[in-house]
Design a protein around this motif. Structure first.
Motif, PDB file in Angstrom:
ATOM      1  N   ASP A 120      49.939  10.566  59.284  1.00  0.00           N
ATOM      2  CA  ASP A 120      48.997   9.513  58.935  1.00  0.00           C
ATOM      3  C   ASP A 120      48.749   9.612  57.441  1.00  0.00           C
ATOM      4  O   ASP A 120      48.097  10.554  56.980  1.00  0.00           O
ATOM      5  N   SER A 122      46.799   8.142  55.549  1.00  0.00           N
ATOM      6  CA  SER A 122      45.401   8.088  55.110  1.00  0.00           C
ATOM      7  C   SER A 122      44.774   9.486  55.037  1.00  0.00           C
ATOM      8  O   SER A 122      43.747   9.670  54.402  1.00  0.00           O
ATOM      9  N   GLN A 123      45.409  10.468  55.663  1.00  0.00           N
ATOM     10  CA  GLN A 123      44.854  11.831  55.662  1.00  0.00           C
ATOM     11  C   GLN A 123      45.353  12.681  54.508  1.00  0.00           C
ATOM     12  O   GLN A 123      44.864  13.782  54.293  1.00  0.00           O
TER      13      GLN A 123
END
Length: 127
Positions: A120, A122-123
């Motif tokens: 992911d 976004s992490q």
């Protein structure tokens, strides 16, 4: 030829545009291995483990492979390559499909394990 993508080439990933001319074959595919956060804004995988790695499969036209190889730091044998290309079995809807996968050659990419097998962006701190 089919390609299993598990990181920044997935839909929504920062390099997905490289697959504009490719055909999505499977939105949900599972390879076996270990997924790592490289700490550089993209993941790396090794096939020596048995964790489920979640990704997508694309049919890649021949003309796209050189750009993908360049993006992945793959020249086909140089000691400085970041990734190697391997063919592996990937599960799609209970069926086994063979696909190319870029696997970590440079072991410095294996920073921290992503235990759920899902990258992911976004992490990550380095997008």
């Amino acid at each position: 030829m089919k390609l299993f993508v598990y990181g920044s080439l997935k839909r929504g990933g920062k390099y997905h545009c490289y697959l504009d001319e490719a055909t999505l074959i499977a939105e949900h595919a599972v390879a076996k291995g270990v997924l790592y956060d490289s700490g550089l804004g993209y993941p790396a995988i090794v096939l020596s483990g048995s964790d489920d790695i979640i990704g997508e499969i694309y049919d890649i036209p021949d003309e796209l492979w050189p750009a993908l190889d360049d993006l992945e730091g793959y020249t086909g044998g140089a000691e400085t390559d970041l990734f190697d290309k391997s063919v592996t079995a990937v599960e799609v809807a209970g069926e086994e499909v063979e696909a190319v996968i870029y696997v970590a050659k440079d072991k410095s990419l294996l920073n921290s394990i992503i235990s759920d097998g899902v990258w992911d962006e976004s992490q990550t701190l380095f997008v």
